[in-house]
Design a protein around this motif. Structure first.
Motif, PDB file in Angstrom:
ATOM      1  N   PHE A   1      -9.208   3.224  13.683  1.00 43.36           N
ATOM      2  CA  PHE A   1     -10.388   2.463  14.715  1.00 43.36           C
ATOM      3  C   PHE A   1      -9.604   0.926  14.845  1.00 43.36           C
ATOM      4  CE2 PHE A   1     -14.152  -0.846  14.847  1.00 43.36           C
ATOM      5  CZ  PHE A   1     -14.783  -0.297  16.357  1.00 43.36           C
ATOM      6  N   ASP A   2      -8.770   0.385  13.110  1.00 48.42           N
ATOM      7  CA  ASP A   2      -8.121  -0.753  13.812  1.00 48.42           C
ATOM      8  C   ASP A   2      -7.062  -0.785  15.149  1.00 48.42           C
ATOM      9  OD1 ASP A   2     -10.313  -1.458  12.177  1.00 48.42           O
ATOM     10  OD2 ASP A   2      -8.214  -2.165  10.752  1.00 48.42           O
ATOM     11  N   LYS A   3      -6.460   0.363  15.237  1.00 51.39           N
ATOM     12  CA  LYS A   3      -5.195   0.485  16.277  1.00 51.39           C
ATOM     13  C   LYS A   3      -5.876   0.861  17.186  1.00 51.39           C
ATOM     14  CE  LYS A   3      -1.468   3.734  17.202  1.00 51.39           C
ATOM     15  NZ  LYS A   3      -0.869   4.896  16.808  1.00 51.39           N
ATOM     16  N   LEU A   4      -7.334   1.214  17.623  1.00 48.82           N
ATOM     17  CA  LEU A   4      -7.903   1.605  19.089  1.00 48.82           C
ATOM     18  C   LEU A   4      -8.215   0.370  19.221  1.00 48.82           C
ATOM     19  CD1 LEU A   4      -8.798   3.613  20.951  1.00 48.82           C
ATOM     20  CD2 LEU A   4     -10.700   3.348  19.315  1.00 48.82           C
ATOM     21  N   TRP A   5      -8.896  -0.859  19.014  1.00 48.61           N
ATOM     22  CA  TRP A   5      -9.833  -1.860  19.287  1.00 48.61           C
ATOM     23  C   TRP A   5      -7.917  -3.041  19.447  1.00 48.61           C
ATOM     24  CZ3 TRP A   5      -9.371  -6.450  16.339  1.00 48.61           C
ATOM     25  CH2 TRP A   5      -8.658  -5.973  15.033  1.00 48.61           C
ATOM     26  N   GLN A   6      -7.210  -2.578  18.344  1.00 48.51           N
ATOM     27  CA  GLN A   6      -6.148  -3.562  18.819  1.00 48.51           C
ATOM     28  C   GLN A   6      -5.703  -3.336  20.112  1.00 48.51           C
ATOM     29  OE1 GLN A   6      -4.204  -3.495  15.136  1.00 48.51           O
ATOM     30  NE2 GLN A   6      -5.908  -4.640  14.429  1.00 48.51           N
ATOM     31  N   SER A   7      -5.864  -2.429  20.464  1.00 46.49           N
ATOM     32  CA  SER A   7      -4.854  -1.572  21.634  1.00 46.49           C
ATOM     33  C   SER A   7      -5.711  -2.280  22.762  1.00 46.49           C
ATOM     34  CB  SER A   7      -4.609  -0.297  21.679  1.00 46.49           C
ATOM     35  OG  SER A   7      -5.436   0.540  21.581  1.00 46.49           O
ATOM     36  N   ALA A   8      -6.908  -2.154  22.751  1.00 38.74           N
ATOM     37  CA  ALA A   8      -7.675  -2.156  24.144  1.00 38.74           C
ATOM     38  C   ALA A   8      -8.077  -3.945  23.802  1.00 38.74           C
ATOM     39  CB  ALA A   8      -9.346  -2.274  23.272  1.00 38.74           C
ATOM     40  N   ASN A   9      -6.858  -4.923  23.441  1.00 44.75           N
ATOM     41  CA  ASN A   9      -7.277  -6.430  23.933  1.00 44.75           C
ATOM     42  C   ASN A   9      -8.092  -6.536  23.017  1.00 44.75           C
ATOM     43  OD1 ASN A   9      -5.208  -8.411  24.722  1.00 44.75           O
ATOM     44  ND2 ASN A   9      -6.122  -8.314  26.846  1.00 44.75           N
ATOM     45  N   LEU A  10      -8.638  -6.371  21.922  1.00 44.77           N
ATOM     46  CA  LEU A  10      -9.974  -7.215  20.902  1.00 44.77           C
ATOM     47  C   LEU A  10      -9.000  -8.360  19.912  1.00 44.77           C
ATOM     48  CD1 LEU A  10     -12.671  -4.715  20.994  1.00 44.77           C
ATOM     49  CD2 LEU A  10     -11.706  -6.467  22.764  1.00 44.77           C
ATOM     50  N   ASN A  11      -9.549  -9.699  20.235  1.00 40.39           N
ATOM     51  CA  ASN A  11      -8.781 -10.151  18.603  1.00 40.39           C
ATOM     52  C   ASN A  11      -9.869 -10.682  18.056  1.00 40.39           C
ATOM     53  OD1 ASN A  11      -6.166 -12.156  17.929  1.00 40.39           O
ATOM     54  ND2 ASN A  11      -8.409 -13.889  18.703  1.00 40.39           N
ATOM     55  N   GLY A  12      -9.926 -10.706  16.907  1.00 40.26           N
ATOM     56  CA  GLY A  12     -10.606 -11.135  15.678  1.00 40.26           C
ATOM     57  C   GLY A  12     -11.731 -11.000  15.270  1.00 40.26           C
ATOM     58  N   LEU A  13     -11.717  -9.202  15.594  1.00 37.87           N
ATOM     59  CA  LEU A  13     -13.275  -8.081  14.257  1.00 37.87           C
ATOM     60  C   LEU A  13     -13.280  -8.070  13.595  1.00 37.87           C
ATOM     61  CD1 LEU A  13     -14.873  -7.336  16.741  1.00 37.87           C
ATOM     62  CD2 LEU A  13     -13.638  -4.988  16.493  1.00 37.87           C
ATOM     63  N   ASN A  14     -11.750  -8.533  12.274  1.00 41.81           N
ATOM     64  CA  ASN A  14     -11.320  -7.919  10.974  1.00 41.81           C
ATOM     65  C   ASN A  14     -13.126  -8.646   9.869  1.00 41.81           C
ATOM     66  OD1 ASN A  14      -8.223  -7.792  11.141  1.00 41.81           O
ATOM     67  ND2 ASN A  14      -9.468  -5.560  10.609  1.00 41.81           N
ATOM     68  N   GLY A  15     -13.900  -8.172   9.239  1.00 40.32           N
ATOM     69  CA  GLY A  15     -15.000  -8.615   9.070  1.00 40.32           C
ATOM     70  C   GLY A  15     -14.039  -9.516   7.918  1.00 40.32           C
ATOM     71  N   HIS A  16     -14.967 -10.443   7.327  1.00 37.16           N
ATOM     72  CA  HIS A  16     -14.735 -11.403   6.348  1.00 37.16           C
ATOM     73  C   HIS A  16     -14.282 -10.580   4.787  1.00 37.16           C
ATOM     74  CE1 HIS A  16     -15.373 -15.021   3.467  1.00 37.16           C
ATOM     75  NE2 HIS A  16     -14.589 -15.633   4.135  1.00 37.16           N
TER      76      HIS A  16
END
Ligand SMILES: Cc1ncc(COP(=O)(O)O)c(C=O)c1O
Ligand SMILES: Cc1ncc(COP(=O)(O)O)c(C=O)c1O
Ligand SMILES: [Mg+2]
Ligand SMILES: [Mg+2]
Ligand SMILES: [Mg+2]
Ligand SMILES: [Mg+2]
Lengths: 356, 356
Positions: A308-323
């Motif tokens: 999932f991390d790979k997918l959202w990162q490749s979709a140009n999303l930033n800062g989605l990681n939880g605390h």
């Protein structure tokens, strides 16, 4: 330029037109030929910026002419954990413990007097807002945190404290929704979510609660002194105040808090309905307490994380990681984030479910 | 664009190339597509900025690997008046009273312990630096102000305090001259003169002087905690730290403190020799104590004020008015001010003498 969809929890996205004006002012502020970074804070031009920022803040909270003053200070919300206690805690104060920031506020206050924790959701990793608690008599004030940035919970109603001053840390949801701000006697918020760059902190305080503690307050901790000096006892964080003013002006042009609340509601409904619908994800918090600003969610199957991390990162999303205290993901959707960014995230989640 | 010659006392001129990079980063920081204002302070990119700024500060002061730590904090130098006392004043401290800022530091410290004013030039409106005073035994520290921004005096030598920690407010002359910075145990400086925009404060502290007072120190006041957290206990003033880093890099590219000192010396010799030569003007301070950063001077005939003001303003000079405590004029010539700007000022003064 294809800007990333910025879900960062703070510092966070601000309106693009604010970035553009701020960038210009760093070279040439209002045609003066001088940078906003090199002008005196005592110059007429900057005094006007400060006054505009202070009055817009009160206006958006609907608190003009009601005995409140707006101040821009330094030190972040964490400094307010200390200053509120310094100025207001004589004997005993009540705190709601709804997350890490509440807990930090409690820790600072304990140095100044007795602290009663009226309710806490710590045992369940702060995944809900406690609701049934009683408020003892004789509190100097009650302190709460309207939005728990890390956990993604948000208070939908606030305790009725009667004559007891109500203090609220609104760092992560100020200017995001219409509530009766006059129920609070002191509101504070680090700029770096819905207002501006890190480095400025807004304090909105009802003047008549001040001046009642017996201790001597150092100048830099003293709200009354900052009020007297029109928020310029010493050099203010000029650029952060200026950009905050630009953001508050942007908010005015876009219909103010009531209009932005509708957008925020739409964004949060979109993401939460996908979290619920999607078989791979689940929400972290109690549904009734879900924050409109920070949606926290996890993968049911943790082993899917790298994919999932790979997918959202490749979709140009930033800062989605939880605390780290929660894990999983956190989509922070502050005022300046467009619904299109949330749509992209939801598409990524849907796509992930289909292809996995 | 024809930029004004900016003699402002602070916030003040920074290098044009710093403005240009900062302006660009407000739109797109290092090609990330994100503004420097919207990135997380915990992002790798910003942690690198913070570390670079901290290490460049130590490097320019020649204090690496000597037991010092550099911190970027909020609140301005005024917050350091309070924090130094909070962290270091157990019983009794010595202060040199050389100007308004010294006096403010004294006032804050008096809340925490006994303050001995070892020497003061207040009686003569702070127009010189007192030199013959004795240092009593048993001080927790001695506090001095290296450059008195308002009055235009500067310490050329510092007291030898032996084992007693020496604390120095260098807000208006840090990074401007080569001195043995290791004679100090704690140095602080608001960014807004030789380092960056208002909103960040540099603290350079020798670790072994900390941890000795018996009082409990609130988190936001605690140097040891900020050291432990690598200057990120809470959200730092991201943009001010970033621009400070850019300015410190600019200083490296331009030969560091020793090279800039030569330029500062040339600029100040130029203005002071004109002040002395010109029959219309006189310097405000004792000649031995003249500041390389802020040259204060007055018109012998006050009635010429409106004429001179008109002249320098029409010559595209900015920020030349003296502080109200001194009157007259103050030419602040920080690191980023070019000698050409001082030449323009001197030409204006010469022209004024000829035409009046
Ligand atoms: C609700 C809340 N309170 C306080 C803080 C601490 O703010 P600061 O880092 O500005 O001290 C934060 C930071 O994210 C926050 O979200
Ligand atoms: C030498 C000196 N110390 C302290 C201060 C106060 O700094 P701040 O306004 O950042 O608190 C100043 C401000 O000009 C100064 O010049
Ligand atoms: Mg009430
Ligand atoms: Mg689900
Ligand atoms: Mg020594
Ligand atoms: Mg003369």
């Amino acid at each position: 330029m294809n800007r990333p969809h910025n879900f960062s929890a703070g510092p966070c996205i601000l309106p693009l037109e604010v970035f553009e004006k701020a960038s210009q002012a760093v070279i040439d502020f209002d045609g003066s030929g001088l940078s906003i970074l090199e002008i005196s804070h005592r110059s007429t031009a900057f005094v006007e910026v400060m006054e505009k920022a202070r009055s817009l803040a009160l206006e958006h909270l609907n608190l003009q002419a009601k005995g409140y003053k707006a101040l821009f200070m330094q030190g972040g919300a964490s400094m307010q954990f200390l200053m509120t206690a310094y100025n207001l805690l004589e004997k005993k104060a009540g705190y709601l413990d709804t997350g890490t920031w509440s807990a930090n506020a409690i820790k600072e206050a304990e140095r100044f007097g007795e602290v009663k924790v009226l309710a806490s959701s710590k045992e369940s990793n702060y995944n809900f807002i406690p609701k049934n608690y009683s408020i003892p008599n004789g509190l100097d004030y009650l302190h709460c945190t309207s939005n728990n940035t890390i956990y993604g919970t948000q208070m939908k109603a606030f305790p009725n404290t009667g004559e007891t001053p109500l203090i609220c840390d609104m760092s992560s949801d100020i200017f995001s929704r219409e509530i009766d701000y006059s129920q609070f006697d002191l509101i504070y918020a680090g700029a770096q979510k819905n207002m501006g760059p890190a480095g400025a902190t807004l304090v909105v305080v009802k003047e008549d609660i001040l001046g009642k503690v017996s201790r001597k307050i150092p100048s830099m901790m003293d709200y009354e002194l900052f009020i007297k000096k029109e928020s310029m006892f010493n050099t203010p964080p000029v650029f952060s105040v200026y950009v905050s003013m630009l953001t508050l002006e942007w908010l005015s042009r876009h219909g103010g808090v009531s209009a932005i609340e509708k957008k925020n509601r739409a964004k949060s409904e979109l993401i939460y309905s996908e979290i619920d619908r999607n078989s791979l994800f689940e929400g972290f918090t109690a549904k009734d307490d879900r924050s409109m600003m920070n949606a926290t969610f996890t993968l049911k199957n943790e082993r899917l994380t790298p994919l999932f991390d790979k997918l959202w990162q490749s979709a140009n999303l930033n800062g989605l990681n939880g605390h780290r205290s929660v894990g999983g993901y956190r989509a922070s959707m502050y005022n300046a984030l467009s619904i299109e960014s949330v749509e992209v995230l939801v598409d990524v989640m849907k796509h992930f479910e289909k292809t996995i």
